[in-house]
Design an enzyme around this catalytic site. Structure first.
Site, PDB file in Angstrom:
ATOM      1  N   GLY A 138      -0.086   4.465   0.121  1.00 53.61           N
ATOM      2  CA  GLY A 138      -0.808   5.669   0.553  1.00 53.61           C
ATOM      3  C   GLY A 138      -1.717   6.172  -0.547  1.00 53.61           C
ATOM      4  N   SER A 164       0.860  -1.191   0.000  1.00 57.52           N
ATOM      5  CA  SER A 164       0.000   0.000   0.000  1.00 57.52           C
ATOM      6  C   SER A 164       0.888   1.230   0.000  1.00 57.52           C
ATOM      7  CB  SER A 164      -0.953  -0.020   1.191  1.00 57.52           C
ATOM      8  OG  SER A 164      -0.265  -0.178   2.403  1.00 57.52           O
ATOM      9  N   GLY A 171      -5.685   0.901   5.548  1.00 60.30           N
ATOM     10  CA  GLY A 171      -4.919  -0.326   5.274  1.00 60.30           C
ATOM     11  C   GLY A 171      -5.710  -1.576   5.641  1.00 60.30           C
ATOM     12  N   ASP A 172      -6.443  -1.514   6.759  1.00 63.21           N
ATOM     13  CA  ASP A 172      -7.240  -2.663   7.174  1.00 63.21           C
ATOM     14  C   ASP A 172      -8.385  -2.908   6.186  1.00 63.21           C
ATOM     15  OD1 ASP A 172      -5.587  -2.786   9.416  1.00 63.21           O
ATOM     16  OD2 ASP A 172      -6.899  -1.481  10.582  1.00 63.21           O
ATOM     17  N   GLY A 220      -2.256   4.441  -3.983  1.00 59.96           N
ATOM     18  CA  GLY A 220      -2.958   3.173  -4.147  1.00 59.96           C
ATOM     19  C   GLY A 220      -2.102   1.970  -3.837  1.00 59.96           C
TER      20      GLY A 220
END
Lengths: 310, 310
Positions: A219, A217, A248-249, A222
């Site tokens: 930020g 990831s 992120g989760d 994408g």
């Protein structure tokens, strides 16, 4: 059923204050509480997408009881947390209403005794028999061996259950050696793991260390996926404004849900990016904005194949 | 029995961190918890001095349950807290280990319903019948009328029980009108009440507004007492280094204990100053150092009569 593991669950507390000044006394104007720890966040998003999810890990003390009480109210989530003597940690996020910035205070978590760690491993192996996929998420509480994730990855592989590992530092490094199906580091975690700040190169290095696939990831830019089936970048349409807590989760939930539905990689990545961006846009940290999600799914996410042999 | 009233009890949490920086994420290295709210602190010191103490006020939710559980372990303290639907507030003190400075975050407290406030008043009047003295301490939670302390002072006076009021702002202003036996403001609270920054003059003004006696705490300079029996200053031998958290509550305990033992004012003040200084010196915030207390009692506190008609 999808299984998520959160060894260091938390009671996430958010305080709103008017201007945080070190060494001063502050009146908290608003208090909110919710179950926390990456695996519980992933489970909540999966349940909102319509999946049956079972959560395990540890919970103890009055804070653990509050976490479990909150979980009973979440439709689609089954609580299979294992009791521990110590108290589940709190995390306190202090939101400065003047600037919107957040200051985070994270308790270390309860000391887990060897007998408790053994009890968890037994419960985990039992739960694997009914699981379509498993996600191992977050930090380790004191007392759990640093190589814990390697053992949990091996058990999942032995049971034929696809396993996603989302952690950092030494627990990630050790867990990789057991060859998880997927890891989802952010750019910093990937650089710490591999020593390379170039995401393509670092993701490739992480695959050589044991991960079958790597979804990094990046930020606002994408996701970058490096897999045996190919390489892709997936990005939201434009910079998304809001609170990145939990983004992120949500991406992990999107990847897992696409995995159990046997979607092709570009569709999994679209779902993960849309959920992630819809989480940044939601007014409450860690929730996702369903309308934004549907809209992004429909036409907002650009997935492009990358050059280079996988 | 001495009765202490804490309408806004708290679960006091202390976090130690390595350098508090706004907008950053911090690992808490040590977590400690104890029952809080001024009246509970006063009760703990009174019990340590050998008095039988009953505590009342409100407690609710899981935080309230934790407060009550901690209280069961304190010898000499009887728990007569009245249950409320809302959760007892938390206070979080973040101690920066690099500088020793503390940043305080105080939750507002549970909303108290009118029926709960009525239930408390009934319980309070019953408890007064067995009390040798009562202390009304601290802030009011939401829902309790701002004139609450005036009613509680009146009930104590009607029952013939000496009453000490230790609060600030509008609750203090309103409470004074009901003529409490003693108030213990600090210099800021006294200035806010009377408009005067000269402690002698301000204390005299507070007596005119209704307090029979005023003992003002002047920080490191000790106490100033303005009473119908005379005026005194009581000061520790030299500047005392340490953490002033709870020093005011220890002074209240000293004054109450001297009152129920019918000590002359200079002895009450000596005890209050010695307890207060021994609290500043103690390694744990809010506890007192018994050896320091005994030593200060013996020869460390200077009490001097002040000129001027009381």
């Amino acid at each position: 059923m999808i299984l998520t593991v959160t060894l260091n669950t938390a009671l996430d507390i958010t305080y709103r204050v008017q201007g945080l000044r070190p060494h001063a006394s502050h009146r908290v104007t608003e208090v909110t509480e919710r179950p926390g720890g990456k695996g519980l966040n992933v489970a909540r998003v999966l349940a909102a997408l319509g999946h049956e999810v079972t959560v395990t890990g540890f919970a103890g003390g009055t804070t653990g009881a509050v976490v479990r009480e909150h979980l009973t109210g979440v439709h689609g989530v089954t609580d299979a947390l294992v009791p521990v003597e110590g108290a589940t940690r709190r995390t306190v996020a202090v939101v400065d209403e003047r600037t919107g910035d957040t200051t985070q205070l994270n308790e270390p978590g309860p000391a887990v005794a060897p007998a408790e760690w053994n009890a968890f491993q037994g419960a985990y192996e039992d739960l694997l028999t009914g699981a379509a996929a498993v996600a191992l998420c977050g930090s380790l509480p004191p007392g759990v061996p640093v190589g814990a994730y390697a053992g949990l990855v091996r058990a999942a592989r032995a049971a034929g259950v696809p396993v996603l590992l989302d952690t950092s530092g030494e627990p990630l490094r050790r867990g990789l050696a057991a060859r998880p199906d997927l890891i989802k580091p952010n750019a910093d975690e990937l650089a710490e793991l591999t020593g390379s700040h170039e995401p393509q190169r670092a993701a490739q290095a992480a695959r050589r260390r044991g991960a079958r696939s790597v979804v990094a990831s990046l930020g606002p830019e994408g996701l970058l996926a490096v897999t045996p089936e190919g390489r892709w970048r997936a990005a939201p349409p434009a910079h998304v404004h809001g609170n990145p807590t939990g983004a992120g989760d949500s991406a992990v939930a999107g990847l897992l849900s696409g995995l159990v539905e046997h979607l092709p990689w570009p569709d999994r990545l679209t779902r993960a990016v849309a959920l992630s961006a819809a989480t940044v846009r939601a007014p409450v940290a860690g929730e996702f904005d369903r309308a934004a999600y549907e809209e992004l799914l429909g036409r907002g996410v650009a997935v492009t194949a990358e050059a280079g042999a996988a």
